[in-house]
Design a protein around this motif. Structure first.
Motif, PDB file in Angstrom:
ATOM      1  N   THR A 141     -14.559 -33.672  43.798  1.00 11.96           N
ATOM      2  CA  THR A 141     -13.828 -32.781  43.460  1.00 11.96           C
ATOM      3  C   THR A 141     -15.133 -32.835  41.772  1.00 11.96           C
ATOM      4  O   THR A 141     -14.679 -31.529  40.765  1.00 11.96           O
ATOM      5  CB  THR A 141     -12.595 -33.487  42.468  1.00 11.96           C
ATOM      6  OG1 THR A 141     -12.327 -34.106  44.072  1.00 11.96           O
ATOM      7  CG2 THR A 141     -12.232 -32.462  41.677  1.00 11.96           C
ATOM      8  N   HIS A 187     -10.627 -36.073  37.022  1.00 10.24           N
ATOM      9  CA  HIS A 187     -10.816 -35.817  35.610  1.00 10.24           C
ATOM     10  C   HIS A 187     -10.463 -36.362  34.177  1.00 10.24           C
ATOM     11  O   HIS A 187      -9.955 -36.649  33.697  1.00 10.24           O
ATOM     12  CB  HIS A 187      -9.011 -34.562  34.869  1.00 10.24           C
ATOM     13  CG  HIS A 187     -10.103 -33.209  35.889  1.00 10.24           C
ATOM     14  ND1 HIS A 187     -10.782 -32.860  35.605  1.00 10.24           N
ATOM     15  CD2 HIS A 187      -9.509 -33.221  37.075  1.00 10.24           C
ATOM     16  CE1 HIS A 187     -11.007 -31.368  36.365  1.00 10.24           C
ATOM     17  NE2 HIS A 187     -10.175 -31.673  37.193  1.00 10.24           N
ATOM     18  N   HIS A 237      -2.999 -33.531  38.812  1.00 15.42           N
ATOM     19  CA  HIS A 237      -4.680 -33.302  38.966  1.00 15.42           C
ATOM     20  C   HIS A 237      -5.445 -33.896  37.844  1.00 15.42           C
ATOM     21  O   HIS A 237      -6.457 -34.679  38.150  1.00 15.42           O
ATOM     22  CB  HIS A 237      -4.847 -32.267  39.835  1.00 15.42           C
ATOM     23  CG  HIS A 237      -6.795 -31.695  39.959  1.00 15.42           C
ATOM     24  ND1 HIS A 237      -7.246 -31.670  40.734  1.00 15.42           N
ATOM     25  CD2 HIS A 237      -7.100 -31.108  38.941  1.00 15.42           C
ATOM     26  CE1 HIS A 237      -8.154 -31.759  40.841  1.00 15.42           C
ATOM     27  NE2 HIS A 237      -8.516 -31.494  39.029  1.00 15.42           N
ATOM     28  N   HIS A 300      -4.739 -27.859  35.587  1.00 13.67           N
ATOM     29  CA  HIS A 300      -5.848 -28.666  34.635  1.00 13.67           C
ATOM     30  C   HIS A 300      -5.411 -28.497  32.767  1.00 13.67           C
ATOM     31  O   HIS A 300      -4.613 -27.282  32.739  1.00 13.67           O
ATOM     32  CB  HIS A 300      -7.126 -27.486  34.675  1.00 13.67           C
ATOM     33  CG  HIS A 300      -8.054 -28.062  35.761  1.00 13.67           C
ATOM     34  ND1 HIS A 300      -8.643 -27.131  36.628  1.00 13.67           N
ATOM     35  CD2 HIS A 300      -8.586 -28.879  36.219  1.00 13.67           C
ATOM     36  CE1 HIS A 300      -8.554 -27.543  37.574  1.00 13.67           C
ATOM     37  NE2 HIS A 300      -8.725 -28.643  37.633  1.00 13.67           N
ATOM     38  N   HIS A 478     -16.014 -28.297  39.945  1.00 18.49           N
ATOM     39  CA  HIS A 478     -15.777 -29.126  38.518  1.00 18.49           C
ATOM     40  C   HIS A 478     -17.499 -29.347  38.274  1.00 18.49           C
ATOM     41  O   HIS A 478     -18.908 -30.845  39.158  1.00 18.49           O
ATOM     42  CB  HIS A 478     -15.298 -30.006  37.944  1.00 18.49           C
ATOM     43  CG  HIS A 478     -14.080 -29.452  38.145  1.00 18.49           C
ATOM     44  ND1 HIS A 478     -13.558 -29.045  37.180  1.00 18.49           N
ATOM     45  CD2 HIS A 478     -12.766 -29.760  38.561  1.00 18.49           C
ATOM     46  CE1 HIS A 478     -12.300 -28.478  37.460  1.00 18.49           C
ATOM     47  NE2 HIS A 478     -11.541 -28.991  38.642  1.00 18.49           N
TER      48      HIS A 478
HETATM   49 FE   FE2 Z   1      -9.906 -29.981  38.623  1.00 18.40          FE
END
Ligand code: FE2
Lengths: 484, 135
Positions: A141, A187, A237, A300, A478
């Motif tokens: 990811t 993240h 997420h 996001h 990403h």
């Molecule tokens: Fe993401």
């Protein structure tokens, strides 16, 4: 693309003070092969190659852009159920005064190693028994440099540690015996002191799931962690932060172990529950306030900040969880199937009583990136991939800077047949959003991936530099830029 | 008299006894012990009662075979874990996910602890052999 045209374009742009940068040449004649974005790489390594460079990459971008994404989506005639299930492959784009090179390597996860050996998907069968979250870990990811190692991040298990030079996998990042194999999102958010926050969701643990919270140092030590009960086993997420709070927006996409329903099953979507916001006090991770929003779904976030008695956060807001339930074939077909893109929206979350509110902008946007110099504070610039209004285009080749405070939108269109990926912001001057934008795109007509650099305040002028690889990479999610 | 009693007991045992054979595969470390419990009911299966039989077998290979004789034919469930570091417990992380190998009869439980019913099998009068794959 015609090299001469491009070079002339770059020269002209530089001479004319960036009145018009290099643009891809006239509309291509061949039909785009959109499936290129989801085509498997069938070798372990993509050996280094030189890119053809037009224009000049500014000194601030001399370094390496690392990107992660699903590089393998089928084996022995079988395809993964969801794009998110592909095996993670890390791509490294090295930018130096002497040129741009690319190489890539799969993250050597337990899953990848064993299924490579067997030549087919076998996880969870007697042939390849799977224990714990990391057995399923695709590490596909994102990436983050921590303690001199490149972490390949997933969200339902450990990060994998990689050699930033060779991209060889060293093993999982085991923070402590207790924090081995735990969900760890892709993240993490940087705090102003240089440490990072992160979270993880274990919807199958405890009564209605557990949320884990982490604070770790840039040199790779776990400073603090906590685990809290979830109000229901919903999905998130990524998350957001303000100066004093962590903000987890839990979509009503409900994991149900009893009924064998995971977040990828369409029946998990239960909009009647509404979307729940968990507001965590950074000073005391056990202090959590629960707030309600209308039902919706977020991957996001953009800027978020404290505004008196409430929090405000920008997010790419979907009306439902459809993206979690698409097949790879549907991903390839893209838009035009009546599935609206996420819209950049402001979430208003009262700290006291009352329901939150969503204010939607007209902009269809994903992969939001903000100036990292204003963490947790009010900011304006959001760099996004923009869904073009042209519904004849199933995939968008447009990037944009959306200034939410001042209302301006500056955009650059890579043209039909191109899919734009996340573009990262690299600061160069004191203003918020002053710097460079660095990102990749996949040309599905000519069959190559490009790396482009833009003046982040003048996207419409086109790239100041463009590197074209002699290969097409499957689409990724990403990345991170490492200077030097 | 004493000898007679012993003979009677032996006969009685033989009349009911069946042997459970477990072929255990997929042990990822060649260390420690496999701790095995045989249950006749859900309470025992869920650690709230006493198993009908327990075994501790040293692990020296990726597979091993265990025989458990003298069980009455009927319904059972087997649970086991590989205590690779010999600390007498199944090590887990903070959310309870095992860090050591474990397994159940019927090879259920890949994504969490199964119910007794899911792991239940019938031990026949002539004995039964099960292949258990360790997760
Ligand atoms: Fe993401």
């Amino acid at each position: 693309m015609d090299r001469r045209t491009l070079l002339q374009g770059v020269g002209a742009a530089l001479l004319a003070g960036c009145a018009s940068g290099p643009r891809p040449a006239a509309a291509p004649s061949a039909a785009p092969d959109w499936a290129l974005g989801w085509r498997s790489v069938t070798t372990d390594v993509l050996a280094p190659v030189e890119a053809r460079v037009d224009g000049r990459f500014p000194d601030a971008l001399h370094g390496t852009l690392y990107r992660n994404g699903p590089g393998r989506l089928e084996r022995a005639g079988q395809r993964v159920r969801h794009w998110f299930d592909g095996d993670g492959m890390v791509q490294a784009f090295r930018v130096s005064p002497s040129g741009v090179t690319h190489h890539g390597r799969f993250v050597s996860t337990f899953k990848f190693q064993n299924e490579e050996r067997l030549g087919r998907y076998a996880l969870g069968t007697a042939e390849l028994p799977a224990r714990g979250n990391d057995a399923y870990n695709t590490a596909n990811t994102s990436v983050l440099m921590v303690g001199g190692e490149l972490l390949a991040l997933w969200e339902a298990g450990s990060a994998y540690r990689m050699d930033p030079e060779t991209l060889e996998t060293r093993g999982t990042k085991d923070w402590s015996p207790e924090l081995t194999g735990v969900p760890f999102s892709a993240h993490p958010l940087p705090e102003r002191d240089g440490s990072y926050w992160n979270f993880g969701l274990a919807p199958y643990a405890g009564e209605h799931g557990l949320m884990l919270l982490y604070r770790f140092s840039a040199d790779g030590r776990m400073l603090q962690s906590a685990h809290l009960p979830m109000p229901f086993s919903g999905y998130a997420h990524a998350f957001a932060q303000t100066e004093r709070h962590l903000v987890v927006v839990l979509a009503p996409l409900v994991w149900d172990r009893e009924r064998d329903v995971t977040w990828f099953d369409a029946e998990a979507w239960q909009p009647a529950l509404g979307t729940t916001v968990l507001v965590v006090d950074k000073a005391d991770l056990t202090r959590v306030v629960r707030r309600e929003l209308p039902a919706g779904f977020v991957f996001h976030f953009g800027h978020a900040w404290e505004d008196g008695d409430r929090l405000r956060a920008y997010a790419c807001w979907y009306e439902d969880s459809h993206f979690m339930h698409l097949s790879v074939d549907q991903d390839i077909r893209g838009r035009g199937k009546g599935l609206p893109p996420a819209r950049l929206a402001q979430l208003e979350i009262p700290l006291g009583a009352g329901e939150g509110r969503i204010t939607r902008s007209p902009h269809g946007a994903e992969f939001p990136v903000v100036d990292p110099r204003v963490p947790g504070r009010r900011g304006s610039a959001h760099f996004v991939t923009l869904e073009s209004e042209d519904t004849a285009r199933p995939h968008s080749g447009v990037i944009a800077r959306i200034d939410v405070e001042r209302g301006g939108v500056r955009r650059f269109d890579y043209g039909p047949g191109v899919i734009a990926e996340e573009h990262l912001f690299v600061p160069s001057g004191p203003r918020e959003g002053q710097g460079w934008l660095l990102g990749t795109s996949l040309d599905c007509v000519r069959g190559h991936t490009r790396l482009a650099a833009f003046d982040a305040e003048h996207l419409e002028d086109g790239p100041v530099a463009l590197a074209t690889l002699p290969r097409a990479l499957p689409l990724g999610f990403h990345g991170t830029f490492l200077k030097g | 008299m004493k000898l007679l009693l012993a003979a009677v007991l032996l006969l009685a045992a033989n009349a009911h006894a069946a042997t459970l054979t477990l072929d255990i595969q997929g042990l990822s470390k060649k260390s420690g012990h496999v701790l095995i419990a045989v249950h006749t009911n859900a309470a025992s299966f869920n650690d709230k009662g006493k198993p009908v039989a327990v075994r501790s077998v040293e692990v020296t290979d990726s597979k091993l075979t265990v025989t458990i004789p003298d069980l009455a034919p009927g319904d059972y469930a087997v649970s086991l874990f590989h205590d690779a570091n010999d600390n007498n417990k199944l090590d887990t992380n903070i959310i309870g996910i095992p860090k050591e190998g474990y397994g159940f009869s019927n090879n259920v439980g890949a994504r969490g602890k199964p119910r007794f019913d899911e792991a239940k099998f019938t031990l026949g009068a002539d004995g039964t052999t099960l292949t258990l794959v360790v997760f």
